[in-house]
Design a protein around this motif. Structure first.
Motif, PDB file in Angstrom:
ATOM      1  N   ARG A  93      34.359 -13.577  25.081  1.00 23.40           N
ATOM      2  CA  ARG A  93      34.250 -15.086  25.283  1.00 23.40           C
ATOM      3  C   ARG A  93      35.402 -15.684  25.848  1.00 23.40           C
ATOM      4  O   ARG A  93      35.409 -16.742  26.604  1.00 23.40           O
ATOM      5  CB  ARG A  93      34.077 -15.809  23.831  1.00 23.40           C
ATOM      6  CG  ARG A  93      32.691 -15.356  23.161  1.00 23.40           C
ATOM      7  CD  ARG A  93      32.360 -16.308  21.796  1.00 23.40           C
ATOM      8  NE  ARG A  93      33.591 -15.878  20.978  1.00 23.40           N
ATOM      9  CZ  ARG A  93      33.160 -14.931  19.851  1.00 23.40           C
ATOM     10  NH1 ARG A  93      32.036 -14.296  20.121  1.00 23.40           N
ATOM     11  NH2 ARG A  93      34.006 -14.981  19.219  1.00 23.40           N
ATOM     12  N   HIS A  94      36.595 -15.260  25.490  1.00 19.14           N
ATOM     13  CA  HIS A  94      37.999 -15.598  26.140  1.00 19.14           C
ATOM     14  C   HIS A  94      38.128 -15.401  27.616  1.00 19.14           C
ATOM     15  O   HIS A  94      38.584 -15.935  28.276  1.00 19.14           O
ATOM     16  CB  HIS A  94      39.070 -15.068  25.301  1.00 19.14           C
ATOM     17  CG  HIS A  94      39.312 -15.622  24.048  1.00 19.14           C
ATOM     18  ND1 HIS A  94      40.206 -15.138  23.188  1.00 19.14           N
ATOM     19  CD2 HIS A  94      38.574 -16.479  23.191  1.00 19.14           C
ATOM     20  CE1 HIS A  94      39.936 -15.755  21.865  1.00 19.14           C
ATOM     21  NE2 HIS A  94      38.997 -16.724  21.818  1.00 19.14           N
ATOM     22  N   LEU A  95      37.350 -14.190  27.907  1.00 22.42           N
ATOM     23  CA  LEU A  95      37.677 -13.817  29.355  1.00 22.42           C
ATOM     24  C   LEU A  95      36.172 -13.727  29.898  1.00 22.42           C
ATOM     25  O   LEU A  95      36.302 -13.196  31.143  1.00 22.42           O
ATOM     26  CB  LEU A  95      38.182 -12.434  29.306  1.00 22.42           C
ATOM     27  CG  LEU A  95      39.618 -11.843  28.626  1.00 22.42           C
ATOM     28  CD1 LEU A  95      40.015 -10.622  28.769  1.00 22.42           C
ATOM     29  CD2 LEU A  95      40.579 -12.823  29.440  1.00 22.42           C
TER      30      LEU A  95
ATOM     31  N   GLU B 158      35.917 -12.631  33.771  1.00 22.12           N
ATOM     32  CA  GLU B 158      37.226 -12.238  34.217  1.00 22.12           C
ATOM     33  C   GLU B 158      37.283 -10.866  33.701  1.00 22.12           C
ATOM     34  O   GLU B 158      38.300  -9.988  33.660  1.00 22.12           O
ATOM     35  CB  GLU B 158      38.287 -12.958  33.730  1.00 22.12           C
ATOM     36  CG  GLU B 158      38.358 -14.110  34.605  1.00 22.12           C
ATOM     37  CD  GLU B 158      39.880 -14.806  34.113  1.00 22.12           C
ATOM     38  OE1 GLU B 158      40.575 -14.484  33.586  1.00 22.12           O
ATOM     39  OE2 GLU B 158      39.906 -16.483  34.308  1.00 22.12           O
ATOM     40  N   VAL B 159      36.111 -10.313  32.694  1.00 22.58           N
ATOM     41  CA  VAL B 159      36.471  -9.139  31.953  1.00 22.58           C
ATOM     42  C   VAL B 159      36.915  -7.706  32.924  1.00 22.58           C
ATOM     43  O   VAL B 159      37.728  -6.973  32.740  1.00 22.58           O
ATOM     44  CB  VAL B 159      35.389  -8.714  31.194  1.00 22.58           C
ATOM     45  CG1 VAL B 159      35.267  -7.276  30.532  1.00 22.58           C
ATOM     46  CG2 VAL B 159      35.023 -10.028  30.186  1.00 22.58           C
ATOM     47  N   GLY B 160      36.034  -7.568  33.914  1.00 20.81           N
ATOM     48  CA  GLY B 160      36.211  -6.388  34.901  1.00 20.81           C
ATOM     49  C   GLY B 160      37.554  -6.496  35.500  1.00 20.81           C
ATOM     50  O   GLY B 160      38.261  -5.478  35.754  1.00 20.81           O
ATOM     51  N   ALA B 161      38.044  -7.737  35.874  1.00 21.76           N
ATOM     52  CA  ALA B 161      39.317  -7.938  36.828  1.00 21.76           C
ATOM     53  C   ALA B 161      40.299  -7.395  35.793  1.00 21.76           C
ATOM     54  O   ALA B 161      41.386  -6.750  35.910  1.00 21.76           O
ATOM     55  CB  ALA B 161      39.551  -9.346  37.242  1.00 21.76           C
ATOM     56  N   ARG B 162      40.271  -8.002  34.398  1.00 23.99           N
ATOM     57  CA  ARG B 162      41.393  -7.682  33.289  1.00 23.99           C
ATOM     58  C   ARG B 162      41.429  -6.225  33.016  1.00 23.99           C
ATOM     59  O   ARG B 162      42.454  -5.697  32.953  1.00 23.99           O
ATOM     60  CB  ARG B 162      40.951  -8.771  32.514  1.00 23.99           C
ATOM     61  CG  ARG B 162      41.310  -9.964  32.331  1.00 23.99           C
ATOM     62  CD  ARG B 162      42.708 -10.530  32.850  1.00 23.99           C
ATOM     63  NE  ARG B 162      42.870 -11.718  32.902  1.00 23.99           N
ATOM     64  CZ  ARG B 162      44.019 -12.438  33.253  1.00 23.99           C
ATOM     65  NH1 ARG B 162      45.103 -11.832  33.487  1.00 23.99           N
ATOM     66  NH2 ARG B 162      44.082 -13.782  33.565  1.00 23.99           N
TER      67      ARG B 162
END
Length: 374
Positions: free
Chosen positions: A266-268, A271-275
């Motif tokens: 939820r926070h990301l 952007e999950v993959g990039a993080r």
């Protein structure tokens, strides 16, 4: 080589006092003796007639000969070597055949192989590491690494023979001066390396680099300027500051590790993959930093153990030889030089070993040995 087969009495056969193999496992001999009682000898021993001696001398098959004796047999099947011409089979020929059989069967300890290679180099006209390697179907690097082991202190050589220290580690240790070897061995005996050859290799390698650095500094001493001292001081301060900041980053990672996966999503969102890729880069950087620090630890240990060439204990045996040479005159002095020549072969073995290490590591010619995965 021509030969014939015969059944010989055990009393007709004499052991070869120059047998290259010295260590025999009693349990394995007993097992072989029991097998001989049940199935008989499957492969004959090899013997030769020796000029000026009665009976036959054992060339190959010492293990089978001993087991046959333990089994209580009074005869044994033998392959008798016959010379091609009127010339007799030399002691060196016999020794090389025994070496060949034992090396092929992997029955010799590394030090036994080393002494065997050395004997051939000393006694065979024109012998080189290359010719010895060809004779025994080994690489030149293999031969040189075994020869390097002859520079080990006796207690270290015994640990290698007993299987407590591996050959790769022993080769690195053998490159050190004798006093440094003693210090390293004392630390190893205390269990400071947790029985790891890998750790021993790294500390020995670091010690060798420090020995070389000390030798070079003895030849040419360059005074460090005030500017260079300031630069070095600044670099040390930066390194310590950077490492201190890692604790802060570690705290952030701990907090992220405590988060629930759904909450992170939820926070990301988007952007999950990039993080995750970012975290993979961090992980790789951590591995490299840990590697560098382990190398630093090896050098720290080495600095406590290495002995400066100028601080080594005197070699009393060498001093005695030098004194005798001075007393007896130039003729004996020349003989002493001939006796010292094999040491040059061992030194070349160390150089070849280091060269081989650098050739196998394409990333960096002078890179330190790789650590096993943590």
């Amino acid at each position: 080589m021509q030969h014939k087969y015969a059944t010989l009495k055990m009393t007709q056969i004499h052991r070869n006092e120059g047998q290259p193999r010295e260590h025999f496992n009693e349990a394995e001999l007993t097992e072989l003796a029991e097998s001989l009682k049940e199935y008989g000898l499957l492969q004959p021993i090899v013997v030769r007639k020796k000029e000026g001696a009665s009976g036959y001398e054992l060339v190959a098959g010492e293990r089978r000969y001993r087991a046959n004796k333990m089994a209580g047999n009074i005869t044994i099947e033998a392959k008798i070597l016959l010379p091609e011409t009127d010339e007799t089979i030399t002691d060196l020929d016999s020794f090389k055949r025994a070496m060949t059989e034992n090396i092929t069967r992997a029955d010799m300890t590394p030090l036994e192989e080393a002494r065997g290679f050395k004997k051939v180099l000393d006694q065979e006209d024109g012998a080189t590491a290359q010719s010895v390697a060809k004779n025994f179907k080994k690489s030149v690097q293999y031969v040189n690494q075994r020869l390097a082991l002859l520079d080990l202190r006796p207690e270290l050589a015994q640990a290698v023979n007993d299987g407590h220290i591996g050959t790769s580690a022993a080769v690195q240790v053998a490159a050190l001066n004798k006093d440094s070897q003693k210090n390293l061995f004392d630390k190893w005996k205390k269990g400071d390396f947790n029985g790891s050859d890998n750790a021993l290799i790294h500390v020995a390698y670091a010690m060798r680099k420090q020995e070389k650095a000390q030798q070079e500094s003895m030849v040419e001493v360059e005074e460090v300027s005030d500017e260079e001292k300031a630069t070095q001081s600044k670099a040390r301060a930066k390194t310590r500051t950077d490492l201190d900041r890692i604790e802060e980053i570690c705290g952030l990672l701990v907090e992220i590790g405590k988060m629930d996966g759904a909450e992170l999503f939820r926070h990301l969102e988007g952007e999950v993959g990039a993080r995750l890729e970012q975290m993979e880069r961090v992980s790789e950087a951590v591995q490299k930093a840990r590697w560098a620090l382990r190398q630093a630890k090896a050098h720290a240990d080495a600095s406590e153990l290495v002995v400066s060439p100028t601080a080594q204990a005197p070699d009393l045996a060498e001093a005695a030889r030098a004194h005798e040479a001075n007393v007896n005159g130039p003729e004996d002095s020349e003989q002493a030089d001939d006796e010292a020549a094999p040491n040059a072969v061992a030194e070349q073995a160390h150089l070849d070993t280091e060269h081989a290490d650098s050739e196998t590591d394409s990333d960096a010619p002078d890179r330190e040995p790789a650590l096993a995965s943590a």
